[in-house]
Structure formats: C-alpha cells, structure tokens
Design an enzyme around this catalytic site. Sequence first.
Site, PDB file in Angstrom:
ATOM      1  CD  GLU A 268      37.995  13.836 -47.895  1.00  0.00           C
ATOM      2  OE1 GLU A 268      38.669  13.112 -48.654  1.00  0.00           O
ATOM      3  OE2 GLU A 268      38.535  14.642 -47.101  1.00  0.00           O
ATOM      4  CD  GLU A 269      40.390  16.348 -44.742  1.00  0.00           C
ATOM      5  OE1 GLU A 269      41.051  15.314 -44.608  1.00  0.00           O
ATOM      6  OE2 GLU A 269      40.645  17.211 -45.601  1.00  0.00           O
TER       7      GLU A 269
ATOM      8  CG  ASP B 297      41.921  19.061 -48.390  1.00  0.00           C
ATOM      9  OD1 ASP B 297      40.923  18.829 -49.091  1.00  0.00           O
ATOM     10  OD2 ASP B 297      42.442  18.212 -47.635  1.00  0.00           O
TER      11      ASP B 297
ATOM     12  CG  HIS C 104      45.777  17.721 -44.311  1.00  0.00           C
ATOM     13  ND1 HIS C 104      45.522  16.390 -44.030  1.00  0.00           N
ATOM     14  CD2 HIS C 104      44.699  18.140 -45.011  1.00  0.00           C
ATOM     15  CE1 HIS C 104      44.364  16.031 -44.548  1.00  0.00           C
ATOM     16  NE2 HIS C 104      43.845  17.095 -45.153  1.00  0.00           N
TER      17      HIS C 104
ATOM     18  CD  GLU D 194      39.606  15.995 -51.735  1.00  0.00           C
ATOM     19  OE1 GLU D 194      40.677  16.514 -51.340  1.00  0.00           O
ATOM     20  OE2 GLU D 194      38.625  15.809 -50.981  1.00  0.00           O
TER      21      GLU D 194
ATOM     22  CG  ASP E 102      35.151  17.304 -43.245  1.00  0.00           C
ATOM     23  OD1 ASP E 102      34.782  17.351 -44.438  1.00  0.00           O
ATOM     24  OD2 ASP E 102      35.818  16.358 -42.778  1.00  0.00           O
TER      25      ASP E 102
ATOM     26  CG  HIS F 167      35.913  17.654 -47.739  1.00  0.00           C
ATOM     27  ND1 HIS F 167      36.712  18.278 -46.804  1.00  0.00           N
ATOM     28  CD2 HIS F 167      36.745  17.249 -48.724  1.00  0.00           C
ATOM     29  CE1 HIS F 167      37.974  18.238 -47.201  1.00  0.00           C
ATOM     30  NE2 HIS F 167      38.022  17.629 -48.361  1.00  0.00           N
TER      31      HIS F 167
END
Length: 379
Positions: A134-135, A104, A348, A163, A73, A71
């Site tokens: 995805e997030e 990530d 994150h 991931e 995003d 992903h």
Amino acid sequence: MIDPVALARDLIRVPSVTPDTGAAQAVLADALENAGFRVWRHLEGEAPDGPVANLFARKGEGGPHLAFAGHTDVVPPGAEDGWSAPPFEARVENGILIGRGANDMKTAIAAFAAAASAADTGDGSLSFVITGDEEGPATFGTKALLSWMEAEKQIPDHCLVGEPTSRERFGDMVKIGRRGSVNIWIEVNGAQGHVAYPHMADNPITHLVEILSRLKARVLDEGNEWFQPSNLEVTDLEVGNPAHNVIPAQARARLNIRFNDGHRGADLAAWVEETAKEVTAKANVTPIISGEAFFTGPGAFADLIAASIEAETGRAPELSTSGGTSDARFIRSYCPVIEFGLVGKTMHKFDELTTVADIEALARVYRRIIEGYFASPPA
C-alpha cells in the site's frame, strides 16, 4: 480471543518495509487460522515493484459479507537514532506503543482481528483483504488481490479500511470518500546555445515557466458540500545545467493534482497537455493517475460506523473526504467502502506511536461495527 496489543506488537516486530514479501502476513495468518478463518496467501509480481505478499481470509460462507482491508507493509524507519526506541522493537512504556506500523496500520489489523475473533457474525461472512504494497507503487497489491477475489466470487458487500483516519482524538473522523490523484511529468525540449546569443538558441526553461504559470493561474473549482477544492502543486523542477553561460537543451517539471469528484484524472491530464502544447510543440506530457475521486457518502453503512464510535467514545465523528489516497480507491469499484482507524498524527514519522488504550478501544468499536452489521445489514 485474540489480544489486539499482543498481535500488534508481533506484527510490528517484523520489519516489513514495502514491499512486504510475507513474513508479517505469516504472523497474521496464524492468528486468523486459530480464530477459525480460512486463509489464502499469494505472492505477486517481480522486481522492482515486487514480489508482494497479499492475504485473503474468510470466516463463513453466507451473506451478508463484510470485509476489512489493510496493509502490513510500512515505510522505512529512517535513521534509528531519530527514534527513542528501536523502530521494530514494539516497545510499550507508560501505556504507549512505539514502533513503525504502530499508527499506520498494523495496530488496526490487530484490532480488527481481535474484534473478529470475539464477534457474533450469525450466518454471514467476515473477511480480511490484506496487501503488502500500500505504501509503494501498488502495482501488485490490492488491485491484484481484488481481481483474484472477483474471479473466486469472494467480493464483499461492504468494506471497512483501517487507515488512521482520526485527526486529533480517537474517533473524531471517518472517511467516506477520497480525492483523486494524478502525477504529471512535463518535459520541454529546446536548443542549447550560448547565453550571449539567445537568438541562436531556444531556452526550454522560458517555455516551462510559462506552462507552469498558466496551469497555476487556473482555479480548478471551489470545492463542494463534501470535498475541498482541487489543487495543483508543482513538486519538482529539474534542468541539471552546470554551466552559467549555456542555455540548456531540456527542462523538466513534475506536478501533482489532488482533485474532487467534479473531475476525472484523464480530463485533467488532457488539460495539462493542451496547455503545454499551446506554449510549445516541443513539450511532452506523461501522466500517471493514482486513483479517481470517489464518494461513498452518508447512509446506513456510515451511520452504523458513526454510531459504533459514538457508543464507545461518546463523540460523534465528522464524516470527511480530506487527506491523501488509500487502497480504498481500488475497493470502491467493487463495493461501498469507508475508512476508520486511529489518530494519524505520527504516521511515517520518527517515534510513530499510539496508546494501548486506543488500540483496545478500536477493537471494541470494530466489534460493535461487526455485530451491528450482521444484526441489521445495511442496504
């Protein structure tokens, strides 16, 4: 050949906070087209969950067909003063790349693109399955792209998801399954009244506390050989009563259950509703199943990935099902899927980072996987 660090930096410099509407994927599309891939791009859905950019790219037309999923995003960076470098600058200092998506998972996309540009795939096919959601709620992301792929007969034989699965050191863990997840909202209605006259009211908090107590008292399971025990966690309680002398009319709670392959989301949701109704008929339960538990398990595909990691790093990775959910929960319905990527300790967070050395090592591992896959396709 694609430079994985340069492409990772180019991707990070695009502030593609969920949902990514295509700018980051345009960067990737250019790199893949230059590497001989045919690229399809889609913009799906409307606000509030969209529009979402999805990308599918394929090189080769024959089988076997190996896909990489990821992903573009990212989660919001938060306050910029929490970062030692601007979150979308993609700064490299002392061999460390800092930026939102450095962990990530824009780096994994770049590493696989680099590997794909250099690897020998023989007569087989290699593809990218990339979403911009995805997030977020994943309403218009990988699920929508997989539906299109199925209609276009583009479903792969196996899929690798990038991931950040490594735990402490690069290459120490591979995910061969994931627990399922269900979010459940419980709303209990009562009758408002004066606290001095409880017999003239019906306190919904009392009922809600009893419901939650019964739910928490149950041991869902003890886990099994490959999965840790399932767990139920209360994640929110809300009454919103500003008065100290008023029994409220309504109370609400939210909970999440992470469950192993001994359960199904619908069965757990039904158990929560049954428990709530046993306490009071005035309880309403609303579940949303984020994904079911799945288990790809050990076998030829996992062996190939583990051997490629060990050949590059000298360490044998642990095969695990721990952690949260990923878009592998959607892919598992179409083909065997395994996840492997960088160390996820800073995802994150402020100062999300990875090392240049690990990005380059990941590209080399991915190349070993690709060439091993096409040299001896797993059953």
